[in-house]
Design an enzyme around this catalytic site. Structure first.
Site, PDB file in Angstrom:
ATOM      1  N   ASN B  81       7.497   4.276  -3.036  1.00  0.00           N
ATOM      2  CA  ASN B  81       7.455   2.944  -3.811  1.00  0.00           C
ATOM      3  C   ASN B  81       6.656   2.916  -5.052  1.00  0.00           C
ATOM      4  O   ASN B  81       6.474   2.142  -5.926  1.00  0.00           O
ATOM      5  CB  ASN B  81       7.100   1.782  -2.971  1.00  0.00           C
ATOM      6  N   ILE B  89       4.507   0.609  -9.709  1.00  0.00           N
ATOM      7  CA  ILE B  89       4.743   0.175  -8.278  1.00  0.00           C
ATOM      8  C   ILE B  89       5.949  -0.799  -8.198  1.00  0.00           C
ATOM      9  O   ILE B  89       6.168  -1.602  -9.221  1.00  0.00           O
ATOM     10  CB  ILE B  89       3.384  -0.874  -7.864  1.00  0.00           C
ATOM     11  N   CYS B  90       6.615  -0.662  -7.010  1.00  0.00           N
ATOM     12  CA  CYS B  90       7.790  -1.453  -6.706  1.00  0.00           C
ATOM     13  C   CYS B  90       7.214  -2.320  -5.553  1.00  0.00           C
ATOM     14  O   CYS B  90       7.258  -1.773  -4.531  1.00  0.00           O
ATOM     15  CB  CYS B  90       8.877  -0.415  -6.469  1.00  0.00           C
ATOM     16  N   LEU B  91       7.079  -3.588  -5.922  1.00  0.00           N
ATOM     17  CA  LEU B  91       6.602  -4.292  -4.897  1.00  0.00           C
ATOM     18  C   LEU B  91       6.995  -5.724  -5.272  1.00  0.00           C
ATOM     19  O   LEU B  91       6.709  -6.406  -6.469  1.00  0.00           O
ATOM     20  CB  LEU B  91       5.088  -4.275  -4.770  1.00  0.00           C
TER      21      LEU B  91
END
Lengths: 618, 196
Positions: B81, B89-91
């Protein structure tokens, strides 16, 4: 009138003679028979129906009141909760009731972010003199500067306001969620309005507008009119949303894709077609295969014979195989001082294919274009025909009624459109692009023949109708006028029937058997496109906004406002909404067969010979 | 406008228990700009990131805390991620699931949790995610190697850096704490020491 009796007496005639290919030199009684068939077929209505209405800025609030009211009554909700629910479920009231059955009230509400306040909890409020710590700004604030949402989360008013403003500016007015992490509750619109307008009245106004316009933006059944410049209207369609409508601003469009009305083309076909016409991709395609750019002037050069040394009109010679500039000294097998690793592909085959595709495209495009052009030319007929009519009417003659001319003219326009759009339809229906794997070549040939027969018949009759309408009938003797009239009436009818047949053929013979075909085609309407009628409302927009603002929680009683929905407002088809029948809003017009409605909307009845209408037999 | 007092409170609050939480946050530069911060998280125990210290670049938009902070890994990290190229960042909580009631500390803790529990089905870095799903042992090995290579370099030879800075005339205790706060970055420590 003698003719009328004929219609009546021959009512037992059969409709079997559907060849539809009308020949002008047939006997008169055959003509009358065709007229009669027209009358009978008039009675059968399409199974597709849709009713459309225009929503203006002024009627936007009234238009959504009905939906709101239904949800409020059935779920015992306040208006704002009903709105939240409707926004989440895209104003699909039937779906809300369906989901209510499936999921139950609680889940239905929580998924949409509706929280009903627990009245017991509200009592344990702290003493207002006490100060509390706001979890957002980490400041101590007095209890009365804190607002608690229905979900139970409370923060200070400044933080709420800031949050609302950020969300509104972000275009999220319709679903401003609570600030607490993972809390799905949608904020109370009254609180948003109050807090935001205290600091930024303009943003609060925008918030209201966004909420109002949700009825258009988040609704499959309502769409903005695509006119440019924008007329400010939106169109609401009830029933089958795959249809073509006309806004009060005059523009006609396909409700599904918002481009010009294009049936019997499907939206997908029309999109492909317009794109193809725009970039003339076939021509480009042919050029890439058949020409090479001159290395000097870059014009495309086609090799029309001879050896591989090609000379451009600019004088530059180049090698056809590699495209590189060369001198002119050459033999059949080589060019002096030039050698390129010659890799020969099956150029001949590619060329052949590209050429075939191009010719095919040109065939369909030329015909499409020809009919579109004819349509444009014929629109000029409108005025000249009006003149001819007034000349004729002032003449000493026993023929007084010339509505057959205008009716015939409208029929001509209508069928001309169908005809012109039938060509792009055929281009894709029988081409390789969309349905190549869905039909065997034999099947395709069969279908193509079937379709083209109908298309040819239609075309022949449309042209004939056009011819008769262009006649200088104002100079004719009474007999000649009668003759022309019967031809126009009959041709109108034949043409209408052929259009209908063509659509049926498309639906039942061509598209229906295909597995993967998801091409919805707006149904053919004899009377022309559905004209949307205006929702008329007895208040102005300011008032409506005000009423929205004043609308406090739990006040379901705002419905006494008079909404005259013109008999079109048919949210009535609700299996479970019997309680709404008492509203009186549109109950008198409920269950009215659609034909009445549509008939009232159209200024011309395109199918009826005028005598029949005059005699009140319709 | 950026809520300065909240950010200051957050900084204090976050660094109070950084030894326990494993996350800390400081100003990025010495100019007192509160909108540009530097966070660190220590790699969670029992993961390939264990023992590493990861630096995060944190930028606060003017609408903070009503708009989410922008975070990006500065330390290279091998994670489905997190982009192996630029540290993006993939959050969800850094995007549409952000809530003003969340803090920088909770966001960093979420990143730490993300290191322990990757979500390869919603990847930022497709290559890493593919490897995670198809060849997990290889993924672990690569992630561990990256941690060794990029997330621990700062601590290697810390004594040399201390000595170097002490020789420049700064007191040793201050040098150690400053180096610690910038995660062993020699240049940043020097900058910080000079700005006082």
């Amino acid at each position: 009138m003698a003719e009328e009796e004929d219609y009546a007496s021959s009512s037992d005639m059969e409709e079997e003679d559907m060849s539809g290919f009308y020949l002008s030199d047939r006997e008169e009684d055959v003509l009358e028979e065709t007229v009669l068939q027209g009358l009978e077929s008039q009675c059968e209505e399409d199974c597709h129906w849709s009713v459309s209405s225009v929503i203006t800025k002024e009627s936007l609030l009234a238009a959504q009141k009905e939906d709101l009211r239904k949800v409020m009554e059935l779920l015992a909700l306040s208006e704002q909760h009903a709105r939240t629910l409707l926004i989440y479920y895209r104003w699909d009231v039937e779906r809300i009731f369906e989901l209510l059955e499936q999921k139950g009230k609680e889940r239905l509400f929580s998924e949409a972010g509706v929280t009903i306040i627990d009245k017991n909890r509200a009592t344990d409020l702290l003493n207002s003199s006490q100060s509390v710590n706001c979890n957002i700004c980490f400041e101590d604030v007095s209890q009365n500067a804190v607002t608690e949402m229905d979900c139970g989360h409370s923060y200070c008013n400044d933080c709420w306001t800031e949050h609302f403003i950020v969300k509104i500016n972000d275009g999220q007015s319709r679903r401003i969620r609570c600030m607490a992490p993972k809390c799905n509750a949608v904020c109370d619109e009254a609180i948003v309005r109050t807090l935001v307008s205290a600091r930024h009245p303009d943003i609060a106004d925008r918030f209201d507008r966004f909420l109002l316009e949700s009825y258009i933006e988040d609704n499959n059944k309502v769409k903005w009119c695509p006119s440019i410049p924008h007329c400010g209207n939106a169109i609401r369609v009830e029933g089958d949303i795959c249809c073509e409508v006309e806004c009060t601003c005059g523009i006609q469009f396909c409700f599904s894709c918002l481009s010009e009305a294009h049936s019997p083309c499907s939206c997908q076909m029309w999109e492909l077609w317009t794109k193809k016409c725009q970039d003339e991709s076939e021509t480009v395609n042919w050029m890439t295969v058949n020409t090479k750019p001159c290395p000097k002037c870059h014009k495309p050069v086609e090799k029309n014979g001879g050896c591989n040394l090609v000379a451009c009109i600019c004088g530059q010679a180049f090698c056809w195989l590699c495209g590189g500039a060369t001198g002119r000294d050459h033999t059949w097998s080589n060019i002096a001082g030039h050698s390129c690793g010659r890799f020969k592909e099956d150029i001949a085959k590619r060329t052949e294919r590209a050429r075939r595709d191009l010719y095919r495209y040109m065939h369909y495009h030329n015909r499409y274009k020809a009919h579109t052009d004819s349509l444009n030319q014929e629109s000029n007929l409108k005025e000249s025909i009006q003149e001819k009519i007034s000349v004729s009417e002032s003449k000493q003659s026993k023929i007084k009624d010339y509505s057959w001319v205008t009716n015939g003219l409208y029929r001509l326009f209508r069928s001309r459109r169908v005809l012109s759009y039938s060509y792009p339809f055929a281009f894709y229906m029988f081409g390789d692009e969309l349905f190549k794997d869905e039909m065997t070549p034999q099947e395709r040939d069969l279908k193509q023949n079937l379709f083209e027969d109908q298309q040819q018949q239609l075309e022949a009759n449309v042209e004939k109708l056009s011819m008769f309408l262009e006649k200088e009938f104002q100079t004719f003797s009474d007999d000649e006028v009668m003759h022309t009239m019967s031809h126009v009436i009959n041709l109108s009818d034949v043409v209408d029937k052929l259009c209908k047949q063509m659509y049926q053929c498309i639906e039942n013979e061509l598209l229906y058997p295909l597995q993967r075909a998801t091409h919805n085609i707006a149904p053919y309407k004899s009377k022309g496109l559905e004209r949307a009628t205006e929702l008329s409302v007895c208040w102005d927009s300011d008032q409506s906004l005000r009423s929205m603002k004043n609308n406090n929680e739990g006040s379901c009683a705002r419905w006494d406002l008079t909404v005259n929905v013109n008999g079109r407002h048919s949210g009535s088809r609700f299996p479970g909404s019997s309680s709404s029948d008492e509203s009186g809003c549109s109950s008198s017009t409920r269950k009215r067969p659609r034909r009445d409605v549509a008939g009232g909307a159209a200024p011309f009845d395109l199918n009826m010979p005028p005598e029949v209408i005059d005699n009140g037999r319709y | 406008m950026l809520d300065v007092s909240r950010v200051q409170k957050e900084l204090a609050d976050c660094n109070k228990d950084k030894a326990i939480s494993g996350v800390s946050i400081d100003l990025h530069g010495g100019d007192g700009d509160l909108s540009h911060l530097a966070g660190t998280i220590s790699g969670p125990v029992g993961t390939p990131y264990e023992g590493g210290t990861f630096r995060i670049d944190v930028r606060l938009p003017s609408g903070y805390p009503f708009e989410p902070p922008k975070m990006q890994f500065v330390t290279k990290v091998w994670h489905p991620n997190i982009s192996s190229q630029n540290g993006a960042i993939c959050l969800d909580i850094l995007k549409d699931q952000w809530s003003p009631a969340l803090t920088l500390k909770t966001a960093l803790l979420s990143l730490q949790a993300l290191l322990s529990a990757p979500e390869p089905d919603d990847p930022q870095d497709a290559v890493v995610a593919q490897q995670y799903l198809r060849d997990y042992p290889m993924f672990v090995a690569t992630a561990r190697y990256w941690t060794e290579t990029f997330a621990k370099r700062a601590s290697v030879g810390i004594e040399e850096k201390v000595q170097k800075l002490v020789e420049m005339g700064f007191p040793e205790a201050l040098v150690r704490s400053t180096l610690d706060s910038v995660n062993g970055d020699e240049n940043m420590a020097l900058e910080k020491l000079c700005s006082g």
